[in-house]
Design a protein around this motif. Sequence first.
Motif, PDB file in Angstrom:
ATOM      1  N   GLY A  57      -2.314  -4.435 -16.377  1.00 53.31           N
ATOM      2  CA  GLY A  57      -2.821  -5.561 -17.147  1.00 53.31           C
ATOM      3  C   GLY A  57      -2.946  -6.781 -16.259  1.00 53.31           C
ATOM      4  N   ASN A  58      -3.544  -7.816 -16.811  1.00 51.98           N
ATOM      5  CA  ASN A  58      -3.790  -9.029 -16.047  1.00 51.98           C
ATOM      6  C   ASN A  58      -2.572  -9.944 -16.072  1.00 51.98           C
ATOM      7  OD1 ASN A  58      -6.361  -8.022 -15.716  1.00 51.98           O
ATOM      8  ND2 ASN A  58      -7.204  -9.214 -17.389  1.00 51.98           N
ATOM      9  N   GLY A  73      -4.663  -4.670 -12.319  1.00 51.98           N
ATOM     10  CA  GLY A  73      -5.271  -5.713 -13.130  1.00 51.98           C
ATOM     11  C   GLY A  73      -5.489  -6.951 -12.282  1.00 51.98           C
ATOM     12  N   ASP A  74      -6.092  -7.946 -12.882  1.00 54.18           N
ATOM     13  CA  ASP A  74      -6.411  -9.177 -12.168  1.00 54.18           C
ATOM     14  C   ASP A  74      -5.200 -10.106 -12.155  1.00 54.18           C
ATOM     15  OD1 ASP A  74      -8.922  -8.071 -12.054  1.00 54.18           O
ATOM     16  OD2 ASP A  74      -9.755  -9.337 -13.646  1.00 54.18           O
ATOM     17  N   ILE A  75      -5.122 -10.915 -11.107  1.00 56.15           N
ATOM     18  CA  ILE A  75      -4.044 -11.888 -10.973  1.00 56.15           C
ATOM     19  C   ILE A  75      -4.653 -13.256 -10.724  1.00 56.15           C
ATOM     20  CG2 ILE A  75      -2.026 -12.621  -9.651  1.00 56.15           C
ATOM     21  CD1 ILE A  75      -1.559  -9.728  -8.914  1.00 56.15           C
ATOM     22  N   GLU A  84       4.738  -6.332   1.615  1.00 55.02           N
ATOM     23  CA  GLU A  84       4.335  -5.164   2.400  1.00 55.02           C
ATOM     24  C   GLU A  84       4.309  -3.885   1.574  1.00 55.02           C
ATOM     25  OE1 GLU A  84       6.015  -4.521   6.268  1.00 55.02           O
ATOM     26  OE2 GLU A  84       6.300  -6.672   6.576  1.00 55.02           O
ATOM     27  N   SER A  85       5.190  -3.757   0.597  1.00 56.13           N
ATOM     28  CA  SER A  85       5.242  -2.545  -0.218  1.00 56.13           C
ATOM     29  C   SER A  85       4.336  -2.628  -1.443  1.00 56.13           C
ATOM     30  CB  SER A  85       6.682  -2.293  -0.673  1.00 56.13           C
ATOM     31  OG  SER A  85       7.133  -3.366  -1.481  1.00 56.13           O
ATOM     32  N   ALA A  86       3.621  -3.733  -1.621  1.00 51.98           N
ATOM     33  CA  ALA A  86       2.829  -3.969  -2.833  1.00 51.98           C
ATOM     34  C   ALA A  86       1.436  -3.361  -2.749  1.00 51.98           C
ATOM     35  CB  ALA A  86       2.715  -5.461  -3.094  1.00 51.98           C
ATOM     36  N   THR A  87       0.921  -3.002  -3.933  1.00 54.43           N
ATOM     37  CA  THR A  87      -0.460  -2.561  -4.076  1.00 54.43           C
ATOM     38  C   THR A  87      -1.041  -3.272  -5.285  1.00 54.43           C
ATOM     39  OG1 THR A  87       0.017  -0.367  -3.164  1.00 54.43           O
ATOM     40  CG2 THR A  87      -1.997  -0.594  -4.459  1.00 54.43           C
ATOM     41  N   ILE A  88      -2.178  -3.925  -5.087  1.00 51.41           N
ATOM     42  CA  ILE A  88      -2.860  -4.608  -6.183  1.00 51.41           C
ATOM     43  C   ILE A  88      -4.264  -4.035  -6.288  1.00 51.41           C
ATOM     44  CG2 ILE A  88      -3.739  -6.808  -7.034  1.00 51.41           C
ATOM     45  CD1 ILE A  88      -1.419  -8.163  -5.569  1.00 51.41           C
ATOM     46  N   ARG A  89      -4.605  -3.556  -7.484  1.00 51.81           N
ATOM     47  CA  ARG A  89      -5.952  -3.056  -7.761  1.00 51.81           C
ATOM     48  C   ARG A  89      -6.559  -3.978  -8.807  1.00 51.81           C
ATOM     49  NH1 ARG A  89      -5.602   1.729  -5.260  1.00 51.81           N
ATOM     50  NH2 ARG A  89      -3.813   3.061  -5.526  1.00 51.81           N
ATOM     51  N   GLY A  90      -7.380  -4.909  -8.351  1.00 48.23           N
ATOM     52  CA  GLY A  90      -7.990  -5.878  -9.244  1.00 48.23           C
ATOM     53  C   GLY A  90      -8.364  -7.130  -8.472  1.00 48.23           C
ATOM     54  N   GLY A 101       0.539  -6.579   2.105  1.00 44.00           N
ATOM     55  CA  GLY A 101       0.433  -5.206   1.621  1.00 44.00           C
ATOM     56  C   GLY A 101      -1.007  -4.790   1.399  1.00 44.00           C
ATOM     57  N   ARG A 102      -1.248  -4.057   0.293  1.00 36.66           N
ATOM     58  CA  ARG A 102      -2.567  -3.483   0.038  1.00 36.66           C
ATOM     59  C   ARG A 102      -3.222  -4.137  -1.170  1.00 36.66           C
ATOM     60  NH1 ARG A 102      -4.281   2.590  -1.660  1.00 36.66           N
ATOM     61  NH2 ARG A 102      -6.432   2.400  -0.987  1.00 36.66           N
ATOM     62  N   VAL A 103      -4.499  -4.466  -1.012  1.00 39.29           N
ATOM     63  CA  VAL A 103      -5.306  -5.021  -2.100  1.00 39.29           C
ATOM     64  C   VAL A 103      -6.615  -4.245  -2.155  1.00 39.29           C
ATOM     65  CG1 VAL A 103      -6.533  -7.040  -2.968  1.00 39.29           C
ATOM     66  CG2 VAL A 103      -4.316  -7.329  -1.868  1.00 39.29           C
ATOM     67  N   VAL A 104      -6.926  -3.757  -3.360  1.00 41.08           N
ATOM     68  CA  VAL A 104      -8.207  -3.095  -3.591  1.00 41.08           C
ATOM     69  C   VAL A 104      -8.918  -3.927  -4.651  1.00 41.08           C
ATOM     70  CG1 VAL A 104      -9.369  -0.997  -4.327  1.00 41.08           C
ATOM     71  CG2 VAL A 104      -7.214  -0.838  -3.068  1.00 41.08           C
ATOM     72  N   GLY A 105      -9.868  -4.740  -4.219  1.00 39.87           N
ATOM     73  CA  GLY A 105     -10.579  -5.622  -5.132  1.00 39.87           C
ATOM     74  C   GLY A 105     -10.911  -6.939  -4.459  1.00 39.87           C
TER      75      GLY A 105
END
Length: 169
Positions: A57-58, A73-75, A84-90, A101-105
């Motif tokens: 969710g956002n 979700g969006d932030i 470093e251990s984070a993944t965000i898809r949005g 870390g990782r961002v896809v979006g």
Amino acid sequence: MFSKTRVTEPGPRTQPAAEPEAPRSFDAGFDAPAASATAPRARTAPSVLAADLTVSGNIKTQGDIQVEGTIEGDIRAHQLIVGESATIRGEIVAEEVVVNGRVVGRVRGLKVRLTATARVEGDIIHKTIAIESGAHFEGSVQRQEDPLANGVTPKLAPPAAAKPAASEE
């Protein structure tokens, strides 16, 4: 030194104000939230989303966020630190974005920094950007004066103003 200055100058002025509020001293619980309401305006510690946390969710805040877990979700925030251990898809929209870390979006920010451990797959719209050696980035980079604005209306307005000026001649 500072306490002497505070006692000398604002102390006498504050004490008369405190005397009428003396009956309100029983409402100490109300005074504390007022102080807390003032605190978010100043720089406070970021909200930390732990590594074992997954959010679907956002997320929207006017404060700072540090993400160590997974967000789908969006932030939207004032400052976002992607651990470093984070993944965000949005989509990320923040005044300052630091990616470890990782961002896809899409990433939109006034200041965007990709550290050596960053992995970004998406477009970055920024005012200023820094990409450290070793960062992995796939996408496009676009500089804008106001990357937080959703539309490009301000850029379209000046040419429209120029057209009526040409019509008057």
